[in-house]
Design a protein around this motif. Structure first.
Motif, PDB file in Angstrom:
ATOM      1  N   PRO A   1     -12.215  14.700  -8.474  1.00  0.00           N
ATOM      2  CA  PRO A   1     -13.222  14.814  -7.421  1.00  0.00           C
ATOM      3  C   PRO A   1     -12.729  14.345  -6.061  1.00  0.00           C
ATOM      4  CG  PRO A   1     -13.804  13.084  -8.966  1.00  0.00           C
ATOM      5  CD  PRO A   1     -12.617  13.762  -9.522  1.00  0.00           C
TER       6      PRO A   1
ATOM      7  N   ASN B   1      -8.788  10.874  -8.346  1.00  0.00           N
ATOM      8  CA  ASN B   1      -9.768  10.050  -9.056  1.00  0.00           C
ATOM      9  C   ASN B   1     -10.099  10.533 -10.436  1.00  0.00           C
ATOM     10  OD1 ASN B   1     -10.238   8.275  -7.128  1.00  0.00           O
ATOM     11  ND2 ASN B   1     -12.217   9.045  -6.465  1.00  0.00           N
TER      12      ASN B   1
ATOM     13  N   ARG C   1      -5.774  11.791  -4.046  1.00  0.00           N
ATOM     14  CA  ARG C   1      -5.155  10.635  -3.423  1.00  0.00           C
ATOM     15  C   ARG C   1      -3.717  10.893  -3.056  1.00  0.00           C
ATOM     16  NH1 ARG C   1      -8.601   7.805  -2.308  1.00  0.00           N
ATOM     17  NH2 ARG C   1     -10.322   7.356  -3.684  1.00  0.00           N
TER      18      ARG C   1
ATOM     19  N   LEU D   1      -4.681  -4.408   7.537  1.00  0.00           N
ATOM     20  CA  LEU D   1      -3.670  -3.974   6.574  1.00  0.00           C
ATOM     21  C   LEU D   1      -3.072  -2.627   6.987  1.00  0.00           C
ATOM     22  CD1 LEU D   1      -4.887  -1.797   3.984  1.00  0.00           C
ATOM     23  CD2 LEU D   1      -6.579  -3.547   4.354  1.00  0.00           C
TER      24      LEU D   1
ATOM     25  N   GLU E   1      -5.376   0.070   8.968  1.00  0.00           N
ATOM     26  CA  GLU E   1      -6.824  -0.069   8.954  1.00  0.00           C
ATOM     27  C   GLU E   1      -7.379  -0.261  10.360  1.00  0.00           C
ATOM     28  OE1 GLU E   1      -8.741   0.109   6.258  1.00  0.00           O
ATOM     29  OE2 GLU E   1     -10.626  -0.509   7.189  1.00  0.00           O
TER      30      GLU E   1
ATOM     31  N   ASN F   1       0.793  -1.214   0.000  1.00  0.00           N
ATOM     32  CA  ASN F   1       0.000   0.000   0.000  1.00  0.00           C
ATOM     33  C   ASN F   1       0.826   1.264   0.000  1.00  0.00           C
ATOM     34  OD1 ASN F   1      -2.544  -1.114  -0.072  1.00  0.00           O
ATOM     35  ND2 ASN F   1      -2.527  -1.553   2.100  1.00  0.00           N
TER      36      ASN F   1
ATOM     37  N   ARG G   1      -5.369   6.719   7.171  1.00  0.00           N
ATOM     38  CA  ARG G   1      -4.940   6.635   5.772  1.00  0.00           C
ATOM     39  C   ARG G   1      -3.758   7.549   5.486  1.00  0.00           C
ATOM     40  NH1 ARG G   1      -2.956   5.711   1.934  1.00  0.00           N
ATOM     41  NH2 ARG G   1      -3.623   5.966  -0.209  1.00  0.00           N
TER      42      ARG G   1
ATOM     43  N   PRO H   1     -16.579   7.842  14.643  1.00  0.00           N
ATOM     44  CA  PRO H   1     -16.904   6.434  14.444  1.00  0.00           C
ATOM     45  C   PRO H   1     -17.802   6.188  13.238  1.00  0.00           C
ATOM     46  CG  PRO H   1     -17.973   7.307  16.408  1.00  0.00           C
ATOM     47  CD  PRO H   1     -17.072   8.359  15.932  1.00  0.00           C
ATOM     48  N   GLN H   2     -18.576   7.207  12.811  1.00  0.00           N
ATOM     49  CA  GLN H   2     -19.455   6.916  11.680  1.00  0.00           C
ATOM     50  C   GLN H   2     -18.639   6.732  10.395  1.00  0.00           C
ATOM     51  OE1 GLN H   2     -19.136   9.756  13.214  1.00  0.00           O
ATOM     52  NE2 GLN H   2     -19.306  11.492  11.857  1.00  0.00           N
TER      53      GLN H   2
ATOM     54  N   VAL I   1     -11.320  13.265   0.134  1.00  0.00           N
ATOM     55  CA  VAL I   1     -12.587  13.243  -0.591  1.00  0.00           C
ATOM     56  C   VAL I   1     -13.060  14.677  -0.793  1.00  0.00           C
ATOM     57  CG1 VAL I   1     -14.978  12.492  -0.495  1.00  0.00           C
ATOM     58  CG2 VAL I   1     -13.185  10.991   0.338  1.00  0.00           C
TER      59      VAL I   1
ATOM     60  N   TRP J   1     -10.009   3.859  10.443  1.00  0.00           N
ATOM     61  CA  TRP J   1      -8.827   3.588   9.639  1.00  0.00           C
ATOM     62  C   TRP J   1      -7.969   4.844   9.495  1.00  0.00           C
ATOM     63  CZ3 TRP J   1      -9.502   6.507   5.161  1.00  0.00           C
ATOM     64  CH2 TRP J   1     -10.825   6.851   4.842  1.00  0.00           C
TER      65      TRP J   1
ATOM     66  N   HIS K   1      -1.796   0.958   5.978  1.00  0.00           N
ATOM     67  CA  HIS K   1      -2.077   1.884   4.868  1.00  0.00           C
ATOM     68  C   HIS K   1      -0.882   2.708   4.467  1.00  0.00           C
ATOM     69  CE1 HIS K   1      -6.249   1.628   3.713  1.00  0.00           C
ATOM     70  NE2 HIS K   1      -6.616   1.525   4.969  1.00  0.00           N
TER      71      HIS K   1
END
Lengths: 232, 683
Positions: A190, A212, A193, A62, A80, A22, A116, A109-110, A168, A114, A64
């Motif tokens: 959009p 993306n 990364r 895993l 993760e 990763n 990243r 929590p929602q 995001v 993880w 990240h």
């Protein structure tokens, strides 16, 4: 017209699923690379001999992302399972464990637990993902600042006195260390990364970001996008 | 005395000019003395110088005497009279001498003159002679040169060369012994030989002429015989018609069709020929026929119509209508338009039969003034099909043959020259007239051998057989597959509207046995609605959604989760796969821009469609894609991590077997189904 020079495959337990790699960080000075593996192991590959020198296990899921600390041969990894672990390569074992999701200030929590994105500079660390993007002081293991960014962030960098991060949402965030959002620069993809700063020339700032979309944005001034490279 | 005789002879002497005195003396003076005195001869004897001296003396004497006389006379008259007489007598004598001398002088002069005259005459005579001779010499020289230049006719005749002559001529003519030495004889011999040869050849020529006449006459006779044969053959053919029908060999029928085909315009003719050839050679289920009125077609060519010259036509019309009420401008324009869009009265029909007895009827028309061909399509199915509402457009004649080849939507005329013709009569585009005229697809033009280059208007495009032939096979195959794919889709849509995704037995292994999500709705949507959806922008930007495509909306539900899928169906289904755009409504709206897993689900159906084709020819792609969507929605919902802040159990318990729940930096879910083990893994 590309030719593969060499391949090294880390040993894997079962043949059903080959774990992915990763993240990858290279120590140019000592010629080794650290790999974040999908099976939860952090591996160190010696670039001169081609052998895997360390296999650091501890993550439950895993891994990240990995980050190198400059002064000591230490490696930070985020995974993760929501933990950030500090590994010492001389000792070959985990030195510190931070369970980010257990801290009230930053956990969400929602979205999940993880981790990243991870970046470190001297004693400071910034990490995020499911939990909010937070600036930590490593020696005292305290979260000093929580950045007010709603969507999960995928990549963060320290740059001069700022933190750059993207995730995001089609924006590159310029954050000050006290938690203020200095700027939100629109980008083409959009979701972002990966951010990359030109490492060697301090007078010419060039930042490239990708995500993306088939376009890579190039910034010469962090305030606005200069141009985009696109794949045809 | 001497003076008297000389006086007598003087006139004789004067008369006889130049004659020698001796002879004359002998003949003339017969009545005189034998001895006479000739002064001419005396002249020859006396010396002129002495005579001159005598003359001077005499003159002096005379002068002296005169002086004496004078003197005497001056002295007195008597004494001297005798002396004077004497002196007078002496002076008379002297006078006589003077006279004689004078005479002699005259005679000498005369003689001299006569001699000169004679000599001169001689010289003149010689001179004349010389002139005559010279003249003659010149004359002779001229004659000589003329003779030398004389070319006899024999030199104009081309004779054979010397070697040939000696080779070919018989020895009695060539006589080599003589002719080799004497060129004159040689030439004569050659001329002889030439004459003989020419005589021989003239005879041969006459013979050949006569034989040619004979042969011509024979040819005439045979021609007459052949022309009498034709009506007899016709009658034989008529007689054989019943035999043909009895044996089921419709040669005559094919012949009649070829007869009608002669009246077809060139592109339709090319199409007819190529299609019948293809049908005979490769495809027994292809039937070609010609429809329409042959008389009208014949009538088209009787008066030569200049259909390019619209102005003169309209002028002629206007002249005619001055008596009647003039038609309005709009009606005139309408007439011009109708004239421009006129169709040829004959049309070619192609019937493609498929294995399951469905038939595709294609009728090809030719627009004469525009030089394009159009086609109208119709489908007759073997079994009466229940039409699903969403399938209304699938088999409509308008859109059935859309985009048979990519980009060939048939709404614009393919002939670039037509644009200029349209401008003249105010037609904007051919698409307004497409419903009655048929579609001018590019493959139709190619089948008719009309090849229009892209950007340059040309004046005439002639129909080309080779272009048609190369496209025939491919186009017929495409037409068949188009018809069959549309029929397959038609059936599938009927089932989809009832909420059942029909999966054939060969494709069952692509999916697990239990899938909980269900297709709830399947409708057709117009292009504008599709374009307004926020999550379809990427597809439109990539150029995959145009107004020639067909659009549908599917709704898949499980529990509280609703998945909307907007489908764009390319007319080239199933070679070109349909493209799905997803939007999941469950605890918020998730689509490909904000959720990587939705993107992964889209790629499962859009990118990995080759696994879903099913058995050839792959018409089950759409239904398999829908089934797969249901499957991945199941996986998505079941692998969502449990949110500890929410009370109660998970809405969707995990029933699918997965090796790992999360993989990679994108943290994707396992969407790939493995058969026969039955678990899900990552790609």
């Amino acid at each position: 017209g590309c030719r593969e020079l060499w391949t090294r495959r880390p040993p894997c337990r079962s043949s059903l699923e080959v774990p992915e790699i990763n993240a990858l960080e290279v120590n140019q000075r000592d010629h080794w690379a650290v790999l974040a593996g999908g099976d939860g192991a952090v591996r160190v590959l010696d670039l001169e001999s081609g052998a895997f020198t360390h296999e650091l296990r501890g993550h439950q899921d895993l891994v990240h992302v990995v980050a190198l600390r400059e002064q000591l041969p230490q490696v930070l990894s985020g995974g993760e399972d929501g933990t950030v672990r500090l590994w010492d390569l001389r000792l070959g074992s985990q030195v510190q464990l931070i369970e980010v999701h257990k801290y009230q200030e930053c956990s969400r929590p929602q979205l999940g637990k993880w981790i990243r994105c991870l970046a470190t500079e001297s004693d400071w660390m910034v990490c995020g993902g499911g939990p909010a993007l937070t600036l930590w002081h490593l020696r005292s293991v305290t979260p000093t600042t929580v950045f007010p960014l709603a969507p999960p962030q995928h990549h963060a960098l320290f740059h001069q006195d700022m933190v750059l991060s993207g995730g995001v949402g089609p924006a590159l965030h310029l954050l000050q260390l006290n938690g203020d959002v200095r700027g939100r620069v629109p980008v083409s993809p959009p979701a972002l990364r990966s951010l990359c700063l030109h490492p060697r020339s301090p007078e010419h700032q060039v930042l490239t970001v990708g995500g993306n979309s088939p376009k890579i944005d190039v910034f010469t001034n962090l305030g606005y996008r200069a141009f985009s490279l696109s794949f045809t | 005395m001497s003076s008297e005789s000389s006086k007598k002879r003087k006139p004789k002497v004067i008369r006889t000019d130049g004659v020698p005195a001796e002879g004359k003396r002998g003949k003339g003076d017969t009545d005189q003395d034998v001895r006479y005195y000739s002064e001419e001869s005396e002249v020859d004897l006396r010396d002129p110088i002495k005579d001159y001296e005598l003359y001077r003396e005499t003159c002096q004497e005379l002068q002296r005497l005169m002086a004496e006389i004078q003197e005497l006379k001056s002295r007195g008259i008597k004494e001297n009279a005798a002396e004077i007489d004497e002196r007078r007598v002496q002076s008379c004598v002297h006078f006589m001498t003077l006279k004689k001398l004078n005479r002699l002088a005259h005679i000498r002069l005369k003689k001299g003159r006569d001699q000169t005259h004679e000599a001169k005459q001689k010289v003149d005579a010689y001179h004349l002679q010389l002139q005559n001779l010279l003249y003659e010499v010149m004359h002779l020289q001229k004659e000589i040169t003329k003779c030398l230049e004389f070319k006899s006719k024999h030199e104009e005749i081309e004779l054979v060369s010397l070697e040939e002559f000696y080779k070919e001529a018989p020895p009695e003519i060539s006589r080599p012994a003589i002719t080799l030495t004497e060129p004159h004889q040689q030439t004569l011999a050659r001329l002889d030989w030439e004459l003989e040869q020419r005589k021989r050849l003239a005879e041969k020529y006459k013979e050949c002429l006569t034989s040619k006449e004979k042969i011509l006459k024979e040819i005439e006779v045979k021609k007459e015989y052949l022309s009498s044969l034709q009506p007899r053959l016709n009658s034989i053919m008529q007689a054989s018609l019943p035999v043909q029908e009895y044996l089921f060999m419709p040669f005559d029928q094919a012949h009649k069709q070829y007869e009608t085909a002669r009246h077809l315009p060139p592109p339709l003719y090319v199409l007819f020929v190529q299609a019948s050839a293809y049908g005979q050679a490769c495809d027994k289920k292809l039937v070609v026929a010609i429809e329409g009125s042959v008389e009208e077609a014949k009538a088209l060519y009787k008066p030569p119509e200049d259909s390019q010259d619209d102005e003169s036509d309209s002028d002629a019309e206007e002249e005619q209508t001055t008596k009647r009420r003039r038609p309005t401008l709009g009606v005139q324009l309408d007439d011009k338009r109708k004239e421009m869009l006129k169709r040829h009265p004959l049309s070619v029909t192609l019937d493609l039969k498929c294995k399951d007895e469905n038939v595709l009827h294609l009728t090809f028309y030719y627009l004469m003034n525009l030089n394009v061909m159009t086609v109208k399509a119709k489908v007759t199915t073997a079994v009466e099909m229940t039409t699903a509402i969403s399938a209304g457009d699938l088999l409509s004649p308008d859109s059935l043959l859309n985009c048979l080849y990519p980009g060939d939507h048939g709404r614009k005329t393919p002939n670039p020259a037509n644009q200029f013709q349209f401008d003249k009569v105010g037609i904007l585009t051919l698409s307004d007239y497409v419903t009655e005229l048929g579609h001018p697809y590019v493959w139709v033009q190619k089948l008719g051998g009309l090849h229009f280059p892209k950007d340059q208007p040309q004046h005439t495009v002639a129909a080309d057989n080779s272009l048609s032939a190369s496209h025939m096979e491919l186009t017929v195959k495409l037409l068949r597959s188009r018809l069959q794919s549309r029929l397959a889709l038609h059936k599938q849509f009927a089932s989809l509207e009832h909420g059942v995704v029909p999966v054939s037995s060969e494709c069952q292994q692509l999916f697990p046995t239990k899938i909980v999500s269900r297709l709830v709705k399947w409708t057709a949507i117009p292009y504008e609605d599709y374009a307004e959806l926020p999550y379809t922008k990427d597809v439109i930007e990539a150029g995959l959604a145009e107004d020639t495509h067909l659009y549908y909306m599917a709704l898949i539900e499980r529990g509280t989760a609703k998945l909307q899928a907007a489908v764009v169906l390319n007319p080239g289904y199933s070679t070109l796969p349909p493209v799905f755009s997803l939007c999941l409504n469950w605890k918020g709206e998730r689509n490909s821009s904000n959720d990587d897993n939705i993107r992964a689900m889209e790629s499962e159906v859009n990118v990995y469609y080759k696994e879903l084709w099913g058995p050839k020819p792959g018409y089950q792609l759409l239904t398999n894609q829908l089934q797969r969507l249901c499957m991945v929605l199941d996986v998505y919902l079941e692998t969502e991590p449990h949110d500890p802040s929410v009370e109660g159990p998970k809405e969707f318990p995990q029933e699918k077997m997965c090796l790992r729940l999360v993989r990679g930096p994108l943290r994707l879910k396992p969407f790939k189904f493995n058969y026969p083990q039955g678990f899900f893994s990552h790609r």
